[in-house]
Design a protein around this motif. Structure first.
Motif, PDB file in Angstrom:
ATOM      1  N   MET A   1     -11.848  -4.746   1.251  1.00 40.53           N
ATOM      2  CA  MET A   1     -10.902  -4.035   0.415  1.00 40.53           C
ATOM      3  C   MET A   1     -10.490  -2.761   1.145  1.00 40.53           C
ATOM      4  N   ILE A   2      -9.201  -2.466   1.044  1.00 37.59           N
ATOM      5  CA  ILE A   2      -8.650  -1.247   1.632  1.00 37.59           C
ATOM      6  C   ILE A   2      -8.450  -0.234   0.516  1.00 37.59           C
ATOM      7  N   TYR A   3      -8.828   1.014   0.760  1.00 38.41           N
ATOM      8  CA  TYR A   3      -8.599   2.089  -0.205  1.00 38.41           C
ATOM      9  C   TYR A   3      -7.510   3.010   0.318  1.00 38.41           C
ATOM     10  N   LEU A   4      -6.507   3.262  -0.527  1.00 38.66           N
ATOM     11  CA  LEU A   4      -5.440   4.200  -0.220  1.00 38.66           C
ATOM     12  C   LEU A   4      -5.461   5.295  -1.269  1.00 38.66           C
ATOM     13  N   TYR A   5      -5.077   6.506  -0.881  1.00 37.90           N
ATOM     14  CA  TYR A   5      -5.151   7.651  -1.791  1.00 37.90           C
ATOM     15  C   TYR A   5      -3.790   8.320  -1.912  1.00 37.90           C
ATOM     16  N   GLN A   6      -3.432   8.640  -3.145  1.00 40.96           N
ATOM     17  CA  GLN A   6      -2.162   9.290  -3.436  1.00 40.96           C
ATOM     18  C   GLN A   6      -2.161  10.712  -2.888  1.00 40.96           C
ATOM     19  N   ASP A   7      -0.985  11.192  -2.515  1.00 41.81           N
ATOM     20  CA  ASP A   7      -0.752  12.546  -2.017  1.00 41.81           C
ATOM     21  C   ASP A   7      -1.478  12.850  -0.712  1.00 41.81           C
ATOM     22  N   GLN A   8      -1.553  11.854   0.168  1.00 39.79           N
ATOM     23  CA  GLN A   8      -2.103  12.100   1.495  1.00 39.79           C
ATOM     24  C   GLN A   8      -1.678  11.004   2.464  1.00 39.79           C
ATOM     25  N   THR A   9      -1.847  11.287   3.751  1.00 47.09           N
ATOM     26  CA  THR A   9      -1.619  10.287   4.787  1.00 47.09           C
ATOM     27  C   THR A   9      -2.885   9.456   4.907  1.00 47.09           C
ATOM     28  N   ASN A  10      -2.735   8.149   4.790  1.00 51.24           N
ATOM     29  CA  ASN A  10      -3.871   7.226   4.826  1.00 51.24           C
ATOM     30  C   ASN A  10      -3.883   6.458   6.142  1.00 51.24           C
ATOM     31  N   GLN A  11      -5.080   6.167   6.631  1.00 50.91           N
ATOM     32  CA  GLN A  11      -5.235   5.252   7.751  1.00 50.91           C
ATOM     33  C   GLN A  11      -5.990   4.044   7.224  1.00 50.91           C
ATOM     34  N   ALA A  12      -5.406   2.870   7.427  1.00 50.45           N
ATOM     35  CA  ALA A  12      -5.994   1.631   6.920  1.00 50.45           C
ATOM     36  C   ALA A  12      -6.238   0.666   8.073  1.00 50.45           C
ATOM     37  N   ALA A  13      -7.406   0.057   8.085  1.00 53.03           N
ATOM     38  CA  ALA A  13      -7.748  -0.920   9.113  1.00 53.03           C
ATOM     39  C   ALA A  13      -7.570  -2.324   8.542  1.00 53.03           C
ATOM     40  N   ALA A  14      -6.916  -3.188   9.310  1.00 55.38           N
ATOM     41  CA  ALA A  14      -6.696  -4.570   8.898  1.00 55.38           C
ATOM     42  C   ALA A  14      -6.731  -5.470  10.131  1.00 55.38           C
ATOM     43  N   VAL A  15      -7.278  -6.662   9.980  1.00 54.38           N
ATOM     44  CA  VAL A  15      -7.402  -7.605  11.092  1.00 54.38           C
ATOM     45  C   VAL A  15      -6.121  -8.431  11.167  1.00 54.38           C
ATOM     46  N   CYS A  16      -5.136  -7.942  11.880  1.00 62.65           N
ATOM     47  CA  CYS A  16      -3.827  -8.616  11.956  1.00 62.65           C
ATOM     48  C   CYS A  16      -3.550  -9.187  13.347  1.00 62.65           C
ATOM     49  N   SER A  17      -3.723  -8.386  14.394  1.00 65.66           N
ATOM     50  CA  SER A  17      -3.385  -8.826  15.760  1.00 65.66           C
ATOM     51  C   SER A  17      -4.183 -10.045  16.186  1.00 65.66           C
ATOM     52  N   ARG A  18      -5.424 -10.121  15.766  1.00 65.83           N
ATOM     53  CA  ARG A  18      -6.262 -11.265  16.154  1.00 65.83           C
ATOM     54  C   ARG A  18      -5.725 -12.578  15.617  1.00 65.83           C
ATOM     55  N   ASN A  19      -4.986 -12.512  14.503  1.00 72.55           N
ATOM     56  CA  ASN A  19      -4.441 -13.727  13.905  1.00 72.55           C
ATOM     57  C   ASN A  19      -2.973 -13.957  14.263  1.00 72.55           C
ATOM     58  N   ALA A  20      -2.361 -13.028  14.980  1.00 73.01           N
ATOM     59  CA  ALA A  20      -0.946 -13.149  15.341  1.00 73.01           C
ATOM     60  C   ALA A  20      -0.756 -14.207  16.424  1.00 73.01           C
ATOM     61  N   THR A  21       0.368 -14.888  16.346  1.00 74.72           N
ATOM     62  CA  THR A  21       0.680 -15.929  17.326  1.00 74.72           C
ATOM     63  C   THR A  21       1.866 -15.542  18.210  1.00 74.72           C
ATOM     64  N   ILE A  22       2.413 -14.346  18.008  1.00 69.65           N
ATOM     65  CA  ILE A  22       3.515 -13.873  18.850  1.00 69.65           C
ATOM     66  C   ILE A  22       3.045 -12.627  19.599  1.00 69.65           C
ATOM     67  N   SER A  23       3.687 -12.338  20.715  1.00 71.03           N
ATOM     68  CA  SER A  23       3.317 -11.129  21.458  1.00 71.03           C
ATOM     69  C   SER A  23       4.058  -9.936  20.865  1.00 71.03           C
ATOM     70  N   SER A  24       3.424  -8.798  20.866  1.00 74.93           N
ATOM     71  CA  SER A  24       3.977  -7.548  20.317  1.00 74.93           C
ATOM     72  C   SER A  24       4.506  -7.708  18.893  1.00 74.93           C
ATOM     73  N   PRO A  25       3.663  -8.184  17.978  1.00 72.67           N
ATOM     74  CA  PRO A  25       4.139  -8.393  16.613  1.00 72.67           C
ATOM     75  C   PRO A  25       4.370  -7.081  15.860  1.00 72.67           C
ATOM     76  N   VAL A  26       5.280  -7.141  14.902  1.00 67.99           N
ATOM     77  CA  VAL A  26       5.499  -6.082  13.929  1.00 67.99           C
ATOM     78  C   VAL A  26       4.935  -6.629  12.628  1.00 67.99           C
ATOM     79  N   PHE A  27       4.226  -5.800  11.865  1.00 71.85           N
ATOM     80  CA  PHE A  27       3.538  -6.299  10.674  1.00 71.85           C
ATOM     81  C   PHE A  27       4.209  -5.805   9.397  1.00 71.85           C
ATOM     82  N   LEU A  28       4.670  -6.762   8.601  1.00 73.18           N
ATOM     83  CA  LEU A  28       5.284  -6.507   7.298  1.00 73.18           C
ATOM     84  C   LEU A  28       4.203  -6.624   6.231  1.00 73.18           C
ATOM     85  N   TRP A  29       4.034  -5.554   5.447  1.00 69.31           N
ATOM     86  CA  TRP A  29       3.043  -5.554   4.375  1.00 69.31           C
ATOM     87  C   TRP A  29       3.733  -5.849   3.049  1.00 69.31           C
ATOM     88  N   GLU A  30       3.126  -6.743   2.282  1.00 71.37           N
ATOM     89  CA  GLU A  30       3.567  -7.022   0.919  1.00 71.37           C
ATOM     90  C   GLU A  30       2.389  -6.736  -0.005  1.00 71.37           C
TER      91      GLU A  30
END
Length: 147
Positions: free
Chosen positions: A1-30
């Motif tokens: 689970m990722i925790y985000l906090y209101q009224d601040q800059t958040n840094q979130a870690a997610a395992v995305c690149s390891r599952n990407a199949t294209i080079s230099s991917p851009v990640f769209l969050w929904e």
């Protein structure tokens, strides 16, 4: 689970690149709020790794400031992606794509990551009281020790 906090800059870690199949991917969050089903789509700034191998996770910067205009795409550094999220729990899906501006998951190149997100509001610990009749209903009171 990722925790985000209101009224601040958040840094979130997610395992995305390891599952990407294209080079230099851009990640769209929904993110879909679990109670309201309100949907948020954005492309957060991804902090590029400083190593020559694929790290175990990607680090993203996300601002949550209601008093600043939303910026959903085009971030080139931390502090530039601002999303107006409401407090609560979200289902999150991350999609890989080559576009830096597309906010439509169906036009992406595939799903690479899913998790839950808890967005903690600044007034999250204040009891919410509704009084439309002679009765008061306390929805949540963190100081109540009767539980």
């Amino acid at each position: 689970m990722i925790y985000l906090y209101q009224d601040q800059t958040n840094q979130a870690a997610a395992v995305c690149s390891r599952n990407a199949t294209i080079s230099s991917p851009v990640f769209l969050w929904e993110m879909v709020h679990k109670l309201s089903n309100e949907r948020y789509l954005f492309i957060p700034f991804r902090v590029l790794p400083s190593v020559n191998y694929k790290p175990g996770y990607d680090l993203f910067c996300i601002d949550i400031f209601d008093n600043v205009a939303q910026v959903l795409t085009g971030a080139t550094s931390c502090g530039q992606t601002n999303v107006h999220l409401i407090p609560g729990e979200y289902s999150m899906s991350v999609f890989q794509q080559s576009s830096t501006s597309n906010l439509i998951p169906a036009l992406s190149l595939g799903l690479v990551y899913q998790t839950l997100v808890n967005m903690v509001g600044t007034n999250q610990n204040i009891p919410v009281t509704y009084s439309g009749t002679s009765d008061n209903y306390v929805i949540y009171d963190p100081d109540n020790n009767e539980n």
